[in-house]
Write a protein that holds these residues in place. Structure first.
Motif, PDB file in Angstrom:
ATOM      1  N   THR A   1      -4.411   3.940  -1.452  1.00  0.00           N
ATOM      2  CA  THR A   1      -4.634   2.539  -1.808  1.00  0.00           C
ATOM      3  C   THR A   1      -5.709   2.410  -2.889  1.00  0.00           C
ATOM      4  O   THR A   1      -6.781   2.991  -2.773  1.00  0.00           O
ATOM      5  N   ILE A   2      -5.398   1.647  -3.931  1.00  0.00           N
ATOM      6  CA  ILE A   2      -6.353   1.353  -5.008  1.00  0.00           C
ATOM      7  C   ILE A   2      -6.350  -0.156  -5.222  1.00  0.00           C
ATOM      8  O   ILE A   2      -5.312  -0.743  -5.534  1.00  0.00           O
TER       9      ILE A   2
ATOM     10  N   ILE B   1      -1.731 -10.592   1.719  1.00  0.00           N
ATOM     11  CA  ILE B   1      -0.708 -10.150   2.665  1.00  0.00           C
ATOM     12  C   ILE B   1      -1.033  -8.748   3.167  1.00  0.00           C
ATOM     13  O   ILE B   1      -0.903  -8.458   4.364  1.00  0.00           O
ATOM     14  N   HIS B   2      -1.443  -7.889   2.258  1.00  0.00           N
ATOM     15  CA  HIS B   2      -1.854  -6.516   2.603  1.00  0.00           C
ATOM     16  C   HIS B   2      -2.923  -6.534   3.697  1.00  0.00           C
ATOM     17  O   HIS B   2      -2.821  -5.824   4.704  1.00  0.00           O
ATOM     18  N   GLU B   3      -3.939  -7.383   3.543  1.00  0.00           N
ATOM     19  CA  GLU B   3      -5.017  -7.473   4.536  1.00  0.00           C
ATOM     20  C   GLU B   3      -4.518  -8.084   5.842  1.00  0.00           C
ATOM     21  O   GLU B   3      -4.947  -7.690   6.925  1.00  0.00           O
TER      22      GLU B   3
ATOM     23  N   ILE C   1      -1.272  -0.580  -4.302  1.00  0.00           N
ATOM     24  CA  ILE C   1      -1.590   0.165  -5.520  1.00  0.00           C
ATOM     25  C   ILE C   1      -0.794  -0.432  -6.675  1.00  0.00           C
ATOM     26  O   ILE C   1       0.298  -0.965  -6.484  1.00  0.00           O
ATOM     27  N   ASP C   2      -1.344  -0.371  -7.892  1.00  0.00           N
ATOM     28  CA  ASP C   2      -0.605  -0.811  -9.062  1.00  0.00           C
ATOM     29  C   ASP C   2       0.175   0.371  -9.626  1.00  0.00           C
ATOM     30  O   ASP C   2      -0.197   1.537  -9.437  1.00  0.00           O
TER      31      ASP C   2
ATOM     32  N   LEU D   1       3.992  -1.753   5.260  1.00  0.00           N
ATOM     33  CA  LEU D   1       4.079  -2.608   4.071  1.00  0.00           C
ATOM     34  C   LEU D   1       3.666  -1.781   2.856  1.00  0.00           C
ATOM     35  O   LEU D   1       2.675  -1.049   2.906  1.00  0.00           O
ATOM     36  N   PHE D   2       4.416  -1.914   1.780  1.00  0.00           N
ATOM     37  CA  PHE D   2       4.036  -1.275   0.516  1.00  0.00           C
ATOM     38  C   PHE D   2       3.949  -2.339  -0.553  1.00  0.00           C
ATOM     39  O   PHE D   2       4.898  -3.098  -0.771  1.00  0.00           O
TER      40      PHE D   2
END
Length: 267
Positions: free
Chosen positions: A79-80, A137-139, A151-152, A183-184
């Motif tokens: 994760t970045i 959403i990630h959090e 990540i981008d 989730l990605f």
């Protein structure tokens, strides 16, 4: 012969002083003094049942927090997150128009599993909150004890390139993490630059991206891009139709409009 526990228990005596009614649950409880071997040690003046519930709730909270840390650490190596996005949340996203309000509502529904869509596809110019909402959403997934990778695409391709000189990491490990996580989130699709092939297409990047979108079929996924489908088609060449088709599978497309909030105040 008495056990040690039985001996200790026989030395502890309880003296009930009075009975009270708990303000919280409405049940009666005893106010008691406790003596050990004839010597007063302490007085208990609280509802034992409510105390037990509080302890159980605290323990559950500690277990959940521990599991959240486990989930974050599981894929944290991949994760970045941009520094300006680290404190993004649904609460501090400020929609300025109807498209941004819709984007916020759709994001909250997706995070709350209130939609049948397995994919969100954010499209719009830079500075409109696509990354902000995707990270929120990630959090949210972590808060609901689900794993996530954020990540981008430019950074992801750089990570894959770096595996060529890194014996502790492999492209297979990266691709497995992308496939396995609940989730990605792939931010900034199309923003990467890879040297074009003889036909003018970024075939290596297209191949990697196809592997990713193919592995995420039927799984919770978020893509964000500043570009139109026409631009992405031109960029990825022969692979573009298969890539975009899989991105759009069971996807909700969210087009965000507005002015770049980061340029506010500039002439």
């Amino acid at each position: 012969m008495q056990s040690t526990g039985e001996i200790i228990k026989s030395l502890i005596k309880e003296r009930v002083l009075e009975t009270k009614v708990c303000d919280r649950c409405g049940e009666e409880y005893n106010v008691s003094e406790f003596y050990f071997n004839g010597e007063k040690k302490y007085t208990l003046d609280f509802c034992r049942e409510c105390f037990k519930q509080d302890q159980d709730e605290q323990l559950r909270g500690e277990v959940q927090e521990g599991y959240k840390k486990h989930l974050k650490n599981k894929y944290n190596w991949l994760t970045i997150v941009p520094p300006e996005t680290q404190y993004a949340s649904f609460e501090n996203y400020e929609p300025k128009n109807d498209t941004q309000k819709y984007a916020l509502e759709a994001s909250e529904d997706f995070a709350g599993n209130k939609t049948r869509n397995t994919t969100l596809f954010f499209q719009g110019d830079t500075g409109l909150g696509k990354t902000h909402l995707a990270y929120s959403i990630h959090e949210s997934f972590f808060n609901h004890l689900q794993s996530s990778v954020f990540i981008d695409l430019p950074s992801l391709l750089a990570e894959i390139r770096n595996t060529f000189n890194n014996p502790n990491r492999s492209q297979e490990k990266i691709m497995n993490a992308i496939s396995e996580t609940d989730l990605f989130v792939l931010d900034d699709v199309g923003a990467e630059y890879v040297k074009p092939d003889a036909n003018g297409y970024e075939s290596w990047a297209a191949d990697i991206l196809f592997q990713i979108v193919n592995s995420r079929q039927g799984k919770k996924t978020i893509y964000t891009t500043n570009f139109t489908s026409k631009h992405l088609t031109k960029k990825y060449g022969m692979m573009s139709k298969r890539i975009i088709s899989r991105m759009m599978s069971n996807a909700k497309v969210i087009k965000i409009e507005g002015e770049d909030y980061r340029l506010k105040g500039l002439d």
